[in-house]
Design a protein around this motif. Structure first.
Motif, PDB file in Angstrom:
ATOM      1  N   TYR A 156       9.581  -0.161   1.151  1.00 22.71           N
ATOM      2  CA  TYR A 156       8.691  -1.015   0.347  1.00 22.71           C
ATOM      3  C   TYR A 156       7.421  -1.465   1.065  1.00 22.71           C
ATOM      4  CZ  TYR A 156      13.210  -1.271  -1.967  1.00 22.71           C
ATOM      5  OH  TYR A 156      14.412  -0.957  -2.522  1.00 22.71           O
ATOM      6  N   THR A 157       7.159  -0.966   2.266  1.00 27.23           N
ATOM      7  CA  THR A 157       5.987  -1.448   3.000  1.00 27.23           C
ATOM      8  C   THR A 157       4.681  -1.077   2.310  1.00 27.23           C
ATOM      9  OG1 THR A 157       6.176   0.470   4.444  1.00 27.23           O
ATOM     10  CG2 THR A 157       7.044  -1.617   5.277  1.00 27.23           C
ATOM     11  N   SER A 158       4.692  -0.026   1.470  1.00 25.40           N
ATOM     12  CA  SER A 158       3.448   0.333   0.776  1.00 25.40           C
ATOM     13  C   SER A 158       3.274  -0.460  -0.511  1.00 25.40           C
ATOM     14  CB  SER A 158       3.411   1.834   0.473  1.00 25.40           C
ATOM     15  OG  SER A 158       4.364   2.175  -0.508  1.00 25.40           O
ATOM     16  N   GLN A 159       4.319  -1.096  -0.992  1.00 26.43           N
ATOM     17  CA  GLN A 159       4.187  -1.796  -2.275  1.00 26.43           C
ATOM     18  C   GLN A 159       4.271  -3.310  -2.170  1.00 26.43           C
ATOM     19  OE1 GLN A 159       7.602  -0.764  -4.917  1.00 26.43           O
ATOM     20  NE2 GLN A 159       8.235   0.528  -3.232  1.00 26.43           N
ATOM     21  N   ILE A 160       4.573  -3.809  -0.974  1.00 25.47           N
ATOM     22  CA  ILE A 160       4.517  -5.259  -0.743  1.00 25.47           C
ATOM     23  C   ILE A 160       3.079  -5.612  -0.378  1.00 25.47           C
ATOM     24  CG2 ILE A 160       5.255  -7.115   0.803  1.00 25.47           C
ATOM     25  CD1 ILE A 160       7.926  -5.570   1.133  1.00 25.47           C
ATOM     26  N   CYS A 161       2.534  -6.640  -1.005  1.00 25.13           N
ATOM     27  CA  CYS A 161       1.170  -7.076  -0.708  1.00 25.13           C
ATOM     28  C   CYS A 161       1.155  -7.827   0.623  1.00 25.13           C
ATOM     29  CB  CYS A 161       0.658  -7.971  -1.826  1.00 25.13           C
ATOM     30  SG  CYS A 161      -0.934  -8.734  -1.487  1.00 25.13           S
ATOM     31  N   ALA A 162       0.309  -7.376   1.562  1.00 31.67           N
ATOM     32  CA  ALA A 162       0.224  -8.044   2.870  1.00 31.67           C
ATOM     33  C   ALA A 162      -0.435  -9.410   2.755  1.00 31.67           C
ATOM     34  CB  ALA A 162      -0.545  -7.170   3.856  1.00 31.67           C
ATOM     35  N   ASN A 163      -1.148  -9.641   1.668  1.00 29.43           N
ATOM     36  CA  ASN A 163      -1.853 -10.916   1.497  1.00 29.43           C
ATOM     37  C   ASN A 163      -0.932 -12.014   0.968  1.00 29.43           C
ATOM     38  OD1 ASN A 163      -4.385 -12.436   1.523  1.00 29.43           O
ATOM     39  ND2 ASN A 163      -4.190 -12.430  -0.708  1.00 29.43           N
ATOM     40  N   CYS A 164      -0.125 -11.705  -0.063  1.00 31.82           N
ATOM     41  CA  CYS A 164       0.693 -12.756  -0.676  1.00 31.82           C
ATOM     42  C   CYS A 164       2.196 -12.513  -0.534  1.00 31.82           C
ATOM     43  CB  CYS A 164       0.338 -12.917  -2.153  1.00 31.82           C
ATOM     44  SG  CYS A 164       0.896 -11.565  -3.213  1.00 31.82           S
ATOM     45  N   GLY A 165       2.602 -11.293  -0.121  1.00 30.52           N
ATOM     46  CA  GLY A 165       4.015 -11.022   0.121  1.00 30.52           C
ATOM     47  C   GLY A 165       4.803 -10.542  -1.082  1.00 30.52           C
ATOM     48  N   LYS A 166       4.151 -10.413  -2.232  1.00 31.34           N
ATOM     49  CA  LYS A 166       4.878  -9.988  -3.433  1.00 31.34           C
ATOM     50  C   LYS A 166       5.158  -8.488  -3.391  1.00 31.34           C
ATOM     51  CE  LYS A 166       4.774 -10.126  -8.499  1.00 31.34           C
ATOM     52  NZ  LYS A 166       6.199  -9.911  -8.571  1.00 31.34           N
ATOM     53  N   ASN A 167       6.396  -8.114  -3.768  1.00 27.82           N
ATOM     54  CA  ASN A 167       6.725  -6.695  -3.937  1.00 27.82           C
ATOM     55  C   ASN A 167       6.307  -6.293  -5.343  1.00 27.82           C
ATOM     56  OD1 ASN A 167       7.877  -4.194  -4.424  1.00 27.82           O
ATOM     57  ND2 ASN A 167       9.711  -4.643  -3.213  1.00 27.82           N
ATOM     58  N   ASN A 168       5.346  -5.400  -5.434  1.00 30.58           N
ATOM     59  CA  ASN A 168       4.782  -5.031  -6.735  1.00 30.58           C
ATOM     60  C   ASN A 168       5.442  -3.818  -7.381  1.00 30.58           C
ATOM     61  OD1 ASN A 168       2.519  -6.995  -7.240  1.00 30.58           O
ATOM     62  ND2 ASN A 168       2.062  -6.353  -5.143  1.00 30.58           N
ATOM     63  N   HIS A 169       6.546  -3.367  -6.816  1.00 27.27           N
ATOM     64  CA  HIS A 169       7.383  -2.339  -7.441  1.00 27.27           C
ATOM     65  C   HIS A 169       6.572  -1.140  -7.952  1.00 27.27           C
ATOM     66  CE1 HIS A 169      10.710  -5.100  -6.995  1.00 27.27           C
ATOM     67  NE2 HIS A 169       9.983  -6.028  -7.566  1.00 27.27           N
ATOM     68  N   ARG A 170       5.733  -0.600  -7.072  1.00 28.23           N
ATOM     69  CA  ARG A 170       4.931   0.604  -7.371  1.00 28.23           C
ATOM     70  C   ARG A 170       4.033   0.404  -8.587  1.00 28.23           C
ATOM     71  NH1 ARG A 170       9.936   4.583  -6.866  1.00 28.23           N
ATOM     72  NH2 ARG A 170       9.817   4.417  -9.128  1.00 28.23           N
ATOM     73  N   LEU A 171       3.727  -0.834  -8.952  1.00 27.07           N
ATOM     74  CA  LEU A 171       2.897  -1.122 -10.133  1.00 27.07           C
ATOM     75  C   LEU A 171       3.462  -0.457 -11.380  1.00 27.07           C
ATOM     76  CD1 LEU A 171      -0.677  -0.657  -8.562  1.00 27.07           C
ATOM     77  CD2 LEU A 171       0.697  -2.748  -8.690  1.00 27.07           C
ATOM     78  N   GLU A 172       4.788  -0.344 -11.417  1.00 25.76           N
ATOM     79  CA  GLU A 172       5.509   0.249 -12.560  1.00 25.76           C
ATOM     80  C   GLU A 172       5.243   1.745 -12.723  1.00 25.76           C
ATOM     81  OE1 GLU A 172       7.637  -1.868 -13.663  1.00 25.76           O
ATOM     82  OE2 GLU A 172       6.683  -3.623 -12.794  1.00 25.76           O
ATOM     83  N   LEU A 173       4.677   2.392 -11.715  1.00 23.02           N
ATOM     84  CA  LEU A 173       4.431   3.846 -11.769  1.00 23.02           C
ATOM     85  C   LEU A 173       5.675   4.577 -11.283  1.00 23.02           C
ATOM     86  CD1 LEU A 173       0.906   3.819 -10.095  1.00 23.02           C
ATOM     87  CD2 LEU A 173       1.393   4.007 -12.542  1.00 23.02           C
ATOM     88  N   ASN A 174       5.785   5.862 -11.673  1.00 25.06           N
ATOM     89  CA  ASN A 174       6.891   6.634 -11.100  1.00 25.06           C
ATOM     90  C   ASN A 174       6.532   7.016  -9.661  1.00 25.06           C
ATOM     91  OD1 ASN A 174       5.599   9.215 -10.920  1.00 25.06           O
ATOM     92  ND2 ASN A 174       5.948   9.540 -13.102  1.00 25.06           N
ATOM     93  N   LYS A 175       7.487   7.554  -8.929  1.00 29.11           N
ATOM     94  CA  LYS A 175       7.301   7.765  -7.496  1.00 29.11           C
ATOM     95  C   LYS A 175       6.114   8.686  -7.181  1.00 29.11           C
ATOM     96  CE  LYS A 175       9.927   8.333  -3.301  1.00 29.11           C
ATOM     97  NZ  LYS A 175      11.270   8.439  -2.716  1.00 29.11           N
ATOM     98  N   SER A 176       5.985   9.793  -7.909  1.00 28.11           N
ATOM     99  CA  SER A 176       4.884  10.721  -7.606  1.00 28.11           C
ATOM    100  C   SER A 176       3.530  10.119  -7.984  1.00 28.11           C
ATOM    101  CB  SER A 176       5.094  12.070  -8.286  1.00 28.11           C
ATOM    102  OG  SER A 176       5.109  11.935  -9.682  1.00 28.11           O
ATOM    103  N   GLU A 177       3.486   9.375  -9.070  1.00 27.13           N
ATOM    104  CA  GLU A 177       2.227   8.702  -9.435  1.00 27.13           C
ATOM    105  C   GLU A 177       1.852   7.672  -8.364  1.00 27.13           C
ATOM    106  OE1 GLU A 177       2.499   8.679 -14.336  1.00 27.13           O
ATOM    107  OE2 GLU A 177       3.483   7.091 -13.202  1.00 27.13           O
ATOM    108  N   TRP A 178       2.835   6.925  -7.899  1.00 30.89           N
ATOM    109  CA  TRP A 178       2.580   5.894  -6.894  1.00 30.89           C
ATOM    110  C   TRP A 178       2.086   6.502  -5.582  1.00 30.89           C
ATOM    111  CZ3 TRP A 178       1.036   1.383  -5.924  1.00 30.89           C
ATOM    112  CH2 TRP A 178       1.247   0.786  -4.690  1.00 30.89           C
ATOM    113  N   LEU A 179       2.638   7.659  -5.202  1.00 27.21           N
ATOM    114  CA  LEU A 179       2.218   8.294  -3.942  1.00 27.21           C
ATOM    115  C   LEU A 179       0.755   8.710  -3.977  1.00 27.21           C
ATOM    116  CD1 LEU A 179       5.372  10.425  -3.086  1.00 27.21           C
ATOM    117  CD2 LEU A 179       4.502   8.444  -1.827  1.00 27.21           C
ATOM    118  N   ALA A 180       0.198   8.923  -5.175  1.00 21.08           N
ATOM    119  CA  ALA A 180      -1.206   9.329  -5.296  1.00 21.08           C
ATOM    120  C   ALA A 180      -2.161   8.141  -5.239  1.00 21.08           C
ATOM    121  CB  ALA A 180      -1.411  10.097  -6.598  1.00 21.08           C
TER     122      ALA A 180
END
Ligand SMILES: [Zn+2]
Length: 69
Positions: A19-43
């Motif tokens: 989850y290090t790519s989807q947790i916001c370093a500013n506020c700490g919220k886990n944004n769960h890939r912004l509701e995108l699927n895994k391949s969409e999120w990787l892009a």
């Protein structure tokens, strides 16, 4: 890495990278890939945190989250 750290008197700390790519370093919220699927999120290279509005670079944000851990 461990023996290299030993050479130079450094301490190696291992961090779970989940989850290090989807947790916001500013506020700490886990944004769960912004509701995108895994391949969409990787892009996604840059994104805006829906919780605090901070504009984030994927790699820099992940590095900051790892540093905080
Ligand atoms: Zn945020």
């Amino acid at each position: 890495l461990q023996y290299k750290c030993d050479w130079y008197g450094k301490k190696l700390i291992q961090v779970n990278p989940s989850y290090t790519s989807q947790i916001c370093a500013n506020c700490g919220k886990n944004n769960h890939r912004l509701e995108l699927n895994k391949s969409e999120w990787l892009a996604v290279r840059e994104w805006d945190c829906p919780n605090c509005g901070k504009h984030l670079d994927r790699d820099i944000n992940a590095a900051q989250v790892i540093l905080q851990k």
